[in-house]
Design a protein around this motif. Structure first.
Motif, PDB file in Angstrom:
ATOM      1  N   ALA A 102       0.945   3.827  -3.156  1.00  0.00           N
ATOM      2  CA  ALA A 102       0.019   4.930  -2.881  1.00  0.00           C
ATOM      3  C   ALA A 102       0.211   6.084  -3.861  1.00  0.00           C
ATOM      4  CB  ALA A 102       0.204   5.423  -1.454  1.00  0.00           C
ATOM      5  N   SER A 103       1.465   6.314  -4.278  1.00  0.00           N
ATOM      6  CA  SER A 103       1.701   7.454  -5.147  1.00  0.00           C
ATOM      7  C   SER A 103       1.940   7.043  -6.598  1.00  0.00           C
ATOM      8  CB  SER A 103       2.902   8.244  -4.638  1.00  0.00           C
ATOM      9  OG  SER A 103       4.016   7.379  -4.567  1.00  0.00           O
ATOM     10  N   SER A 104       1.916   5.740  -6.856  1.00  0.00           N
ATOM     11  CA  SER A 104       2.181   5.283  -8.215  1.00  0.00           C
ATOM     12  C   SER A 104       0.938   5.401  -9.080  1.00  0.00           C
ATOM     13  CB  SER A 104       2.635   3.824  -8.191  1.00  0.00           C
ATOM     14  OG  SER A 104       2.451   3.240  -9.452  1.00  0.00           O
ATOM     15  N   LYS A 135      -8.883  -0.156  -1.730  1.00  0.00           N
ATOM     16  CA  LYS A 135      -8.149   0.883  -1.001  1.00  0.00           C
ATOM     17  C   LYS A 135      -8.933   2.194  -1.069  1.00  0.00           C
ATOM     18  CE  LYS A 135      -4.464   3.495  -2.076  1.00  0.00           C
ATOM     19  NZ  LYS A 135      -4.556   4.616  -1.150  1.00  0.00           N
ATOM     20  N   VAL A 186       0.825  -1.199   0.000  1.00  0.00           N
ATOM     21  CA  VAL A 186       0.000   0.000   0.000  1.00  0.00           C
ATOM     22  C   VAL A 186       0.861   1.252   0.000  1.00  0.00           C
ATOM     23  CG1 VAL A 186      -1.807   1.270   1.203  1.00  0.00           C
ATOM     24  CG2 VAL A 186      -1.830  -1.209   1.207  1.00  0.00           C
ATOM     25  N   ALA A 196      -3.449   0.176  -9.201  1.00  0.00           N
ATOM     26  CA  ALA A 196      -4.567   0.570  -8.345  1.00  0.00           C
ATOM     27  C   ALA A 196      -4.883  -0.600  -7.436  1.00  0.00           C
ATOM     28  CB  ALA A 196      -5.778   0.916  -9.198  1.00  0.00           C
TER      29      ALA A 196
END
Lengths: 302, 180
Positions: free
Chosen positions: B117-119, B127, B113, B123
């Motif tokens: 989270a920033s990638s 989440k 996670v 997806a």
């Protein structure tokens, strides 16, 4: 020849911008769109390919959009009672899902679903993801299936273009999309979940207060009207039905009222905009008797 | 003479520009896409009138081999049952609105996670705003979801839509899915 040099000059400038880094892609595509060199959708795909810098409503996944939409619809249904008559709602779903399939976004996470609200107000709410709520008062502005289709096609375009999600403040979108909270069964700390739920609650309030109080911008309403005309054309309905519906609405709407009068541009202004897109186009052949008959049977006495 | 040289130079500019653009922008059609809706159908033709060959679920990965007016031509994933009675097919069509370029991870641990989270390429299913958040929100707000659940069950079959359009004298082949 001069044209050649001008074009070459444009390419050199564009190349320089590209060299400066892909962050300039957004500006470049804006220029491209403004000058008519590339279409909106081409610009969009170029921008998507460029490195994402900040989180926006576009980054909200269809799955998350689905949960946002369910909450928005639940809040609206807390204020307005549903009109539970099965036949009318079945007809509305047949009509609405046929139209949604011809939109620019036929498939959403949970699909499009339509429900009539038992209210005399002239009102409709398109929750993100495709839960569309339409009042009896608004449906009474329709003089037949084509006009009812125009109402639904306008709401479907709000969903397809993610207008509801655009009402959420950017700070909340960023907070939600970078949160590390997972489901409780998967090690989410209860503090993370509480913070995320609070962001969720605020996001729902952003959308519902836009839908119920302030309304979308005139630009978004105009986009929804243009999208409605396009869907009606694709399916074979008469797009002029949108104008007819707006004229009826204009007569019924009370200035200063709490419904469409408050959240939508003046019907007269919408009519002027829509008539521009309809100019010079011949209406489709007159509808078969069966279309009028099924409308009267299902929504004639709404 | 001079004109030819200038137009030759112009061509060089164009080629140079295309090189730079290609370096910055990846190919338009990615090879793999994921299903981003609960459920979608693979059809024999790029149209909602096309016969359903298989059903795909959220997160399923497909190999995209082509595209046409809002539809992606995909290879049927191995192990997906093909609808009975249809001849064996290796390819079919999925509406592009049901697909994403991102890889969807259905089950993931906490370490992933943080990493993703920033990638923009992955997806994580479940989440962010999810069932858990909805349950907590219901609890906090007291909002009733009964009618939302009921309206989600208002479904219409492709056959009903076909009959509705036919009876109404409407276009059965209404272009959708981003077809302009």
């Amino acid at each position: 020849m001069k044209a050649h040099f001008r074009a070459a000059g444009f390419l050199v400038v564009a190349a320089a911008l590209l060299l400066a880094g892909c962050e300039t892609v957004s500006t470049l595509t804006d220029i491209g769109v403004a000058s008519g060199k590339i279409t909106e959708s081409q610009a969009e795909s170029i921008q998507k390919s460029a490195k994402a810098v900040e989180k926006s409503f576009e980054d909200i996944t269809p799955e998350q959009e689905y949960y946002i939409g369910r909450a928005v619809a639940a809040v609206v249904l807390d204020k307005y009672a549903p009109y539970p008559e099965a036949g009318a709602n079945e007809y509305l779903n047949l009509l609405g899902q046929s139209l949604a399939r011809a939109s620019d976004r036929p498939e959403t996470f949970g699909g499009y679903h339509f429900l009539i609200l038992d209210s005399d107000e002239i009102n409709a709410f398109a929750a993100p993801g495709g839960l569309v709520l339409v009042s009896r008062g608004l449906l009474r502005c329709a003089d037949g299936e084509d006009a009812a289709a125009a109402i639904l096609a306008h709401e479907i375009t709000h969903v397809a273009k993610k207008h509801g999600l655009q009402a959420i403040k950017t700070s909340r979108v960023t907070a939600a999309l970078t949160s590390v909270a997972l489901t409780a069964s998967q090690t989410a700390g209860s503090e993370d979940l509480a913070a995320l739920t609070s962001t969720f609650q605020d996001s729902i309030t952003d959308i519902t207060s836009t839908l119920v109080n302030s309304g979308y911008s005139r630009a978004l309403e105009s986009e929804a009207d243009r999208g409605a005309v396009e869907i009606l054309r694709r399916v074979g309905y008469d797009p002029n039905a949108l104008v007819r519906m707006l004229k009826v609405m204009d007569k019924k709407i009370k200035p200063g009222g709490l419904d469409f009068a408050k959240t939508h541009p003046d019907p007269e202004d919408r009519i002027k905009d829509v008539e521009k897109t309809l100019a010079g186009k011949a209406p489709p052949p007159s509808p078969p008797q069966k279309r009028a008959a099924r409308y009267t049977a299902s929504l004639g006495k709404i | 003479m001079g004109e030819r040289r200038r137009s030759h130079m112009f061509r060089k500019y164009v080629i140079g520009f295309l090189f730079l653009a290609a370096a910055c922008v990846p190919a338009a059609v990615p090879k793999q896409m994921s299903v981003t809706v609960k459920e979608t159908q693979v059809r024999a033709a790029p149209s909602y009138l096309g016969k359903v060959l298989a059903v795909l679920a959220y997160g399923d990965r497909v190999q995209v081999v082509g595209a046409q007016s809002g539809w992606a031509k995909v290879s049927l994933p191995a192990g997906k049952p093909v609808a009975s009675g249809s001849p064996p097919q290796k390819e079919g069509w999925v509406n592009l609105s049901a697909l994403t370029e991102k890889k969807i991870v259905l089950k993931s641990g906490a370490s992933e996670v943080g990493k993703t989270a920033s990638s923009g390429e992955v997806a994580l299913a479940g989440k962010g705003f999810n069932q858990e958040v909805e349950a907590r929100y219901k609890e906090n707000s007291g909002v009733d979801y009964a009618w939302v659940d009921r309206m989600e069950k208002f479904t219409v079959s492709p056959e009903q839509i076909a009959a509705f359009l036919d009876q109404g004298g409407l276009a059965a082949e209404a272009a959708g899915g981003g077809a302009q």
